[in-house]
Design an enzyme around this catalytic site. Structure first.
Site, PDB file in Angstrom:
ATOM      1  N   ARG A 117      47.647  38.164  39.762  1.00 39.38           N
ATOM      2  CA  ARG A 117      46.216  38.210  40.077  1.00 39.38           C
ATOM      3  C   ARG A 117      45.978  39.547  40.773  1.00 39.38           C
ATOM      4  O   ARG A 117      46.941  40.260  41.065  1.00 39.38           O
ATOM      5  CB  ARG A 117      45.791  37.023  40.939  1.00 39.38           C
ATOM      6  CG  ARG A 117      46.528  36.961  42.256  1.00 39.38           C
ATOM      7  CD  ARG A 117      46.061  35.798  43.114  1.00 39.38           C
ATOM      8  NE  ARG A 117      46.889  35.716  44.300  1.00 39.38           N
ATOM      9  CZ  ARG A 117      46.771  34.787  45.241  1.00 39.38           C
ATOM     10  NH1 ARG A 117      45.851  33.865  45.144  1.00 39.38           N
ATOM     11  NH2 ARG A 117      47.559  34.795  46.286  1.00 39.38           N
ATOM     12  N   ASN A 155      38.290  37.661  45.970  1.00 40.09           N
ATOM     13  CA  ASN A 155      39.240  36.951  46.838  1.00 40.09           C
ATOM     14  C   ASN A 155      40.224  37.958  47.412  1.00 40.09           C
ATOM     15  O   ASN A 155      40.895  38.674  46.659  1.00 40.09           O
ATOM     16  CB  ASN A 155      40.011  35.888  46.047  1.00 40.09           C
ATOM     17  CG  ASN A 155      40.730  34.909  46.956  1.00 40.09           C
ATOM     18  OD1 ASN A 155      40.088  34.160  47.685  1.00 40.09           O
ATOM     19  ND2 ASN A 155      42.050  34.930  46.945  1.00 40.09           N
ATOM     20  N   GLU A 156      40.281  38.027  48.706  1.00 41.81           N
ATOM     21  CA  GLU A 156      41.273  38.850  49.400  1.00 41.81           C
ATOM     22  C   GLU A 156      41.418  40.235  48.748  1.00 41.81           C
ATOM     23  O   GLU A 156      42.461  40.579  48.194  1.00 41.81           O
ATOM     24  CB  GLU A 156      42.614  38.116  49.454  1.00 41.81           C
ATOM     25  CG  GLU A 156      42.523  36.821  50.241  1.00 41.81           C
ATOM     26  CD  GLU A 156      43.877  36.172  50.518  1.00 41.81           C
ATOM     27  OE1 GLU A 156      44.828  36.426  49.763  1.00 41.81           O
ATOM     28  OE2 GLU A 156      43.971  35.413  51.497  1.00 41.81           O
ATOM     29  N   GLU A 308      40.424  29.870  54.823  1.00 41.56           N
ATOM     30  CA  GLU A 308      41.633  29.248  54.261  1.00 41.56           C
ATOM     31  C   GLU A 308      42.686  29.101  55.336  1.00 41.56           C
ATOM     32  O   GLU A 308      42.897  30.028  56.127  1.00 41.56           O
ATOM     33  CB  GLU A 308      42.267  30.146  53.191  1.00 41.56           C
ATOM     34  CG  GLU A 308      41.585  30.208  51.874  1.00 41.56           C
ATOM     35  CD  GLU A 308      42.376  31.092  50.901  1.00 41.56           C
ATOM     36  OE1 GLU A 308      43.604  31.223  51.054  1.00 41.56           O
ATOM     37  OE2 GLU A 308      41.743  31.668  50.007  1.00 41.56           O
ATOM     38  N   PHE A 358      54.253  24.407  45.074  1.00 40.91           N
ATOM     39  CA  PHE A 358      54.781  23.760  46.293  1.00 40.91           C
ATOM     40  C   PHE A 358      53.974  24.119  47.547  1.00 40.91           C
ATOM     41  O   PHE A 358      54.381  23.803  48.657  1.00 40.91           O
ATOM     42  CB  PHE A 358      56.264  24.107  46.497  1.00 40.91           C
ATOM     43  CG  PHE A 358      57.151  23.337  45.563  1.00 40.91           C
ATOM     44  CD1 PHE A 358      57.405  21.989  45.778  1.00 40.91           C
ATOM     45  CD2 PHE A 358      57.683  23.947  44.434  1.00 40.91           C
ATOM     46  CE1 PHE A 358      58.198  21.263  44.900  1.00 40.91           C
ATOM     47  CE2 PHE A 358      58.471  23.235  43.549  1.00 40.91           C
ATOM     48  CZ  PHE A 358      58.731  21.889  43.775  1.00 40.91           C
ATOM     49  N   HIS A 359      52.858  24.793  47.352  1.00 45.34           N
ATOM     50  CA  HIS A 359      51.991  25.095  48.501  1.00 45.34           C
ATOM     51  C   HIS A 359      51.306  23.793  48.903  1.00 45.34           C
ATOM     52  O   HIS A 359      50.806  23.059  48.054  1.00 45.34           O
ATOM     53  CB  HIS A 359      50.952  26.143  48.079  1.00 45.34           C
ATOM     54  CG  HIS A 359      50.250  26.806  49.224  1.00 45.34           C
ATOM     55  ND1 HIS A 359      49.366  26.136  50.035  1.00 45.34           N
ATOM     56  CD2 HIS A 359      50.290  28.083  49.669  1.00 45.34           C
ATOM     57  CE1 HIS A 359      48.897  26.982  50.949  1.00 45.34           C
ATOM     58  NE2 HIS A 359      49.450  28.167  50.753  1.00 45.34           N
TER      59      HIS A 359
END
Ligand code: GLA
Length: 667
Positions: A117, A155-156, A308, A358-359
Site C-alpha cells: 500500500r 491514510n497515514e 486508531e 493476526f492484528h
C-alpha cells in the site's frame, strides 16, 4: 474547535467509539452481525473504505458504489455515523500497471511496486488526477448521505519518491523558496566542495543513500516531501469541501512521525487525529504515548481524535505481545485524559487473510467468546458516563519545544560531532520527569506563542529559527524560566553554523560560549558536583563551556574537563536559564528539571503522587491513571464525584493497580 468539529461533536453527543470497518472484505450476511454487535458495544462511529479503491473503481472510471450505498444505509439505520475515507492510500492495480510512473522510486533506486500500500509518488500528476477523480465521485455520491459525519482523507501519508517528476517538483519548490539561484547557492553553502549550481535543472533530490551530501539540500528535501504530501491531502480536502462545506475533514497522523511536519499539517485540517500503537511488551511505552498525546493536543491547541489503536496485539513487529487485561482500557483513558475525544481502533473485525490477519481487532477471530471482545464491549458501554468531559481541555504552564525542523536537522543531515542523536528519545527523556511528577505539559514549535507559559524546556534544539531564538530571549527577559540542554542553538534554518559560535543563537541566553563539543568515547561516564555538594553522573556528551555572564550550577569532578562547568544558571532580564551541557543521568535530570519548575512557582496537577500515577486535568475533570500492575496508590484529590463509579470522593482517593478514576470536581 471550529464549527465543523462543533457540529460533529454535537452529532455524536460525547466520545466517539468504534474503528475502521472494512465490509468489502466480508460476505453481505456478515454485515448484519457486524452492526448488531457494534450496537452492543456502543459503537457510534466507523471509518469506512480506507483501502477500498479497487472495490469502488475496479476499472478506470467505472464505479461500483452499490455495496458502499448498502453499507452506509445499514450503518445509518443502526444509528452509526460514518467517517468516510478516500481510498487513495491503496491505488488499484490498473493504475500501478497501466501508469508505472505513479509508483515511487526509493532512495536506493528500487521501484516500490504494486502489492503493498502507499505505492504512489505524491507528486505524480497521474496519481493526483485519479485520486481527485475517485474523491470527487465519492463526494458527489455521499456528501449528503445522512450517515456521513466526517471525511478521512487517505491514510497515514508517508511515501517519499526519488523520481524524475519528484526532481521537477523539488526544483519548483526551491524556486518558490529562494527566488533565484544565487540565494539557493548561498543558503546551501555550495562553495564547499565546489557544488555551485548554474541552472535549476542541475538540482536533483538527494537520492544516493550516502550521508556525505550537502546538509542544507537534505534538509530542504525533507521540507519539500512534507509539503508535497500535504498538497495531496489539500487536493482531496478541497474536493470534498466543494460538495459540502460543513463536514470536518481529517487524516490520520502517526506516532513520532518524521516525514510530515505536523505543525503545518494540523493547520490544514479540521481536527488532529492520531494512530498510535504503544508496544504492550514495553512497560515504559506509556511515557512516549503521553508525549504523543500532548503533542496532538498542542498542534491545534484543542481536543483531538484517537483515530486508531489496537484492541490488543499488532502484527507488524518481530514479537507482537498482547495487551494484558486492563491495559487497553487504561491506554484508552490515557488518550482521553490528554485530550482525545474518541477511542477508535484498527479495526472492527479481524481480517481472515492479508498481512494483518493476526492484528487484533475489536471483534477477534474467536468472536464474542474472547477476552478482547469483553474488554471492548465493556469500554464502549462505560464511555458515555464521561460524556460531559468530551471537548474540554486543560491548561499547562510548562511547554516543551518539539519541532520538525529541529528534528530533521539533528538526525538527518549528518556531519555532526556525533551522528547518533535520537530526537524523540531525547524529547521523551526531558518529558518523563514532568509526566511522572504530574505536571501538565504542552508542546510548542518554533512558531508558537510562549505567552501562556512559565517554564519552557528545550531538548537539544541544534537547529533553531531566528524567530524561535528571539521568542525564547523575550520569554526569559520577561520573567520566564528556560531549561535548555546541550548542542542547542547551533545552526540556522539553512544548517549553517551561526557566527560567532557556539551556541550562536543562544549565546546571550545561556550567558556563555562553547569552544568545543566533546562527544563521549564509548560508554564513558562523567562525574559532576553541584554547587550544593550533590554528586551526579552524566554520559554521552560534554562541552567545553566558558561562562560569560552565567554562574556555574555544577562542575565536572573528573576527566579531561575536571573543574570545568557542566551546568549553568543564568539570570537574564527578569528570568532564568538553566543550561545542561551534558546528558545527565535520569535522577539528576529529574531533580534539576523539577527544581527549576518548582522555583518558577509551577504546581503539579496533584501533590505527592507516586511516579506510576498519571494525573491530567481537562477542565473540571481530573483523570487519575495508575500504570502499575502491582502497586496501588493513594492520591490527594479535591472534593468531587468519580464519574466511572458515581462515588463521592474528597481528601484522598485510592487507585488499585491499572485503575482509572475520573473525578468531576465540585467547586
Ligand atoms: C496503521 C494503519 C492501519 C493498520 C495499522 C496496524 O495505523 O493505518 O491500516 O495497518 O497501522 O497497526
Amino acid at each position: 474547535m471550529n464549527e465543523r468539529m462543533a457540529a460533529f461533536r454535537a452529532r455524536l453527543g460525547g466520545f466517539a467509539f468504534g474503528g475502521d470497518y472494512n465490509p468489502e472484505q466480508w460476505d453481505r450476511r456478515v454485515w448484519d452481525e457486524d452492526v448488531a454487535l457494534m450496537r452492543r458495544a456502543g459503537v457510534n462511529l466507523v471509518t469506512l473504505g480506507v483501502f477500498a479503491w479497487a472495490s469502488l473503481e475496479p476499472e478506470p472510471g467505472r464505479f461500483t458504489f452499490e455495496w458502499l450505498d448498502e453499507a452506509m444505509d445499514l450503518l445509518h439505520a443502526n444509528g452509526i455515523s460514518v467517517d468516510l475515507a478516500t481510498p487513495t492510500a491503496a491505488p488499484p492495480v490498473w493504475l500501478s500497471h497501466g501508469h508505472p510512473e505513479v509508483l515511487p522510486v526509493m532512495a536506493d533506486g528500487e521501484t516500490f511496486g504494486f502489492g503493498n500500500r502507499l505505492h504512489f509518488d505524491p507528486v505524480s500528476p497521474r496519481y493526483r488526477h485519479h485520486a481527485a477523480q475517485i474523491t470527487g465521485a465519492l463526494a458527489q455520491r455521499y456528501s449528503h448521505h445522512p450517515a456521513l459525519a466526517m471525511w478521512h482523507i487517505g491514510n497515514e501519508y508517508g511515501p517519499t519518491a526519488y523520481t524524475p517528476q519528484s526532481a521537477v517538483a523539488f526544483r519548483d519548490w526551491l524556486r518558490r523558496r529562494y527566488g533565484d539561484l544565487s540565494a539557493l547557492n548561498d543558503a546551501w553553502y555550495t562553495r564547499f566542495w565546489g557544488q555551485r549550481y548554474t541552472a535549476w535543472e542541475q538540482i536533483d533530490p538527494p537520492a544516493v543513500p550516502r550521508t556525505w551530501s550537502n546538509p542544507a539540500r537534505r534538509l530542504d528535501f525533507k521540507r519539500f516531501v512534507s509539503d508535497a504530501l500535504l498538497e495531496c491531502f489539500v487536493l482531496e480536502r478541497d474536493i470534498v469541501r466543494s460538495y459540502r462545506d460543513d463536514i470536518p475533514v481529517v487524516t490520520n497522523f502517526m506516532r513520532f512521525y518524521q516525514h510530515a511536519d505536523y505543525w503545518k499539517w494540523a493547520r490544514a485540517e479540521d481536527a488532529v487525529a492520531l494512530d498510535i500503537y504503544p508496544d504492550p511488551g514495553d512497560d515504559d511505552a506509556h511515557v512516549a504515548a503521553a508525549l504523543n498525546f500532548d503533542l496532538m493536543r498542542s498542534l491545534r491547541g484543542e481536543s483531538w481524535l484517537l483515530m486508531e489503536q489496537a484492541a490488543s496485539a499488532v502484527s507488524q513487529w518481530r514479537v507482537n505481545n498482547v495487551k494484558r487485561p486492563g491495559r487497553m482500557r487504561l491506554g484508552s483513558y490515557q488518550a482521553i485524559a490528554h485530550g482525545a475525544d474518541s477511542v477508535l481502533f484498527f479495526q472492527w473485525r479481524a481480517s481472515r487473510g492479508g498481512h494483518e490477519r493476526f492484528h487484533s481487532a475489536m471483534l477477534p477471530h474467536s468472536g464474542t467468546a474472547s477476552r478482547t471482545w469483553s474488554e471492548v464491549e465493556a469500554l464502549g458501554n462505560e464511555l458515555p458516563l464521561l460524556g460531559a468531559a468530551a471537548g474540554t481541555s486543560g491548561t499547562a504552564h510548562v511547554a516543551l519545544l518539539f519541532d520538525w525542523d529541529a528534528w530533521w536537522g539533528l538526525e538527518l543531515t549528518y556531519g555532526l560531532p556525533r551522528n547518533d542523536f535520537d530526537y524523540t528519545r531525547l524529547a521523551t527523556e526531558h518529558y518523563r520527569p514532568l509526566l511522572q511528577a504530574q505536571y501538565a505539559v504542552d508542546l510548542v514549535s518554533f512558531d508558537s506563542s510562549l505567552a501562556a507559559y512559565t517554564v519552557v524546556v528545550v531538548p537539544n534544539a541544534y537547529l533553531v529559527s531566528d524567530r524561535c531564538a528571539e521568542a525564547l530571549a523575550r520569554f526569559v527577559e520577561d520573567g520566564g524560566t528556560l531549561v535548555c540542554s546541550y548542542f542547542s542553538g547551533v545552526v540556522d534554518p539553512a544548517n549553517q553554523v551561526r557566527q560567532p559560535a557556539y551556541p550562536g543563537a543562544f549565546r546571550r541566553l545561556i550567558g556563555a560560549y562553547i569552544d568545543e563539543y566533546w562527544p563521549a568515547r564509548g560508554d564513558e561516564t562523567f562525574e559532576l558536583t553541584f554547587a550544593d555538594g550533590t554528586v551526579a553522573a552524566s554520559d554521552w556528551w560534554q562541552e567545553s563551556i566558558h561562562p560569560e555572564t552565567a554562574t556555574v550550577l555544577a562542575r565536572y569532578t573528573g576527566g579531561f574537563l575536571a573543574g570545568r562547568p557542566a551546568i549553568l544558571d543564568h539570570r537574564l532580564g527578569a528570568g532564568r536559564v538553566v543550561y545542561l551541557g551534558t546528558r545527565l543521568e535520569q535522577t539528576a535530570l529529574r531533580d534539576t528539571l523539577l527544581g527549576a519548575v518548582r522555583d518558577a512557582g509551577v504546581a503539579p496537577v496533584v501533590d505527592g503522587a507516586p511516579a506510576h500515577v498519571e494525573a491530567v486535568r481537562r477542565g473540571e475533570f481530573l483523570f487519575l491513571l495508575n500504570h502499575s500492575d502491582s502497586d496501588a496508590a493513594e492520591v490527594r484529590v479535591p472534593a468531587g464525584v468519580d464519574l466511572l463509579t458515581g462515588e463521592r470522593v474528597g481528601g484522598s482517593a485510592v487507585l488499585a493497580p491499572l485503575a482509572v478514576r475520573v473525578i468531576e470536581e465540585i467547586r
